[in-house]
Every structure is written in C-alpha cells, then in structure tokens.
Design a protein around this motif. Sequence first.
Motif, PDB file in Angstrom:
ATOM      1  N   GLU A  33      -9.984  38.921   8.715  1.00 11.01           N
ATOM      2  CA  GLU A  33      -8.994  38.031   8.125  1.00 11.01           C
ATOM      3  C   GLU A  33      -8.873  36.767   8.966  1.00 11.01           C
ATOM      4  OE1 GLU A  33      -5.366  40.187   7.708  1.00 11.01           O
ATOM      5  OE2 GLU A  33      -6.241  41.631   6.329  1.00 11.01           O
ATOM      6  N   PRO A  35      -6.473  33.544   9.251  1.00  9.32           N
ATOM      7  CA  PRO A  35      -5.281  32.819   8.809  1.00  9.32           C
ATOM      8  C   PRO A  35      -5.456  31.318   9.011  1.00  9.32           C
ATOM      9  CG  PRO A  35      -4.879  33.868  10.919  1.00  9.32           C
ATOM     10  CD  PRO A  35      -6.272  34.247  10.507  1.00  9.32           C
ATOM     11  N   ASP A  38      -0.475  26.355   7.155  1.00  8.98           N
ATOM     12  CA  ASP A  38      -0.119  25.401   6.111  1.00  8.98           C
ATOM     13  C   ASP A  38       0.353  24.106   6.759  1.00  8.98           C
ATOM     14  OD1 ASP A  38       0.523  24.232   3.724  1.00  8.98           O
ATOM     15  OD2 ASP A  38       2.367  25.359   3.423  1.00  8.98           O
ATOM     16  N   THR A  45      -2.215  30.598   4.830  1.00  9.92           N
ATOM     17  CA  THR A  45      -3.138  31.164   3.844  1.00  9.92           C
ATOM     18  C   THR A  45      -4.117  32.060   4.602  1.00  9.92           C
ATOM     19  OG1 THR A  45      -2.987  29.156   2.530  1.00  9.92           O
ATOM     20  CG2 THR A  45      -4.826  30.616   2.068  1.00  9.92           C
ATOM     21  N   HIS A  47      -7.608  34.068   4.507  1.00 10.36           N
ATOM     22  CA  HIS A  47      -8.896  34.274   3.844  1.00 10.36           C
ATOM     23  C   HIS A  47      -9.451  35.608   4.326  1.00 10.36           C
ATOM     24  CE1 HIS A  47      -9.055  30.251   2.175  1.00 10.36           C
ATOM     25  NE2 HIS A  47      -8.631  29.803   3.345  1.00 10.36           N
TER      26      HIS A  47
END
Length: 86
Positions: A33, A35, A38, A45, A47
């Motif tokens: 994962e 991160p 923002d 977010t 991914h």
Amino acid sequence: MRSEETVFVGGPMDGRVLDVLLGVTGRPPGRYEIPVPDPAGGPPTVHVYRLEAAAVSRLGMPRGWRYVHDPEGRRGGPRWPWRRRS
C-alpha cells in the motif's frame, strides 16, 4: 533484513522498481500500500498493489515477483466456501 528489487506495473508507480523487504520465506508481502497525501489536507489516497509471479519456470515455480495495481483495493485472503463475497 534481505530485500529484493521488485517491479510495479500499472497505476501511478508504473515501471518503477523499488527494494521491498522479504519475509521469512523469501517472498515479498502479498499487498503493498502506498499512501499519497492530499494537497488540500484531506485524508490520503491509498494505492494498493498485489503480488503476482513475474514469470513461471517449466516446473511451475515462480521466477521473480512483481506488484500489479489493484484499483478497487480488494483485500486478499483465503476464499472460504461458506462465505459470500459482497
């Protein structure tokens, strides 16, 4: 700890190679994962990339690993016959 250069396919990390720490069995983790914060200060977010074999030998053994972008971010795990997928 031992690490291995692993290729990322798809998504924002497409074509990049990162050193990923290997587990006790010599295999990278099943999910990776990433991160992304923002810029407006909201929640980051995330991914999600899932692990798959880069190639398979004649005997069916994996030869290297790669991470493939999973846009839905599904959680991997055992697929029990008595549980329904929602």
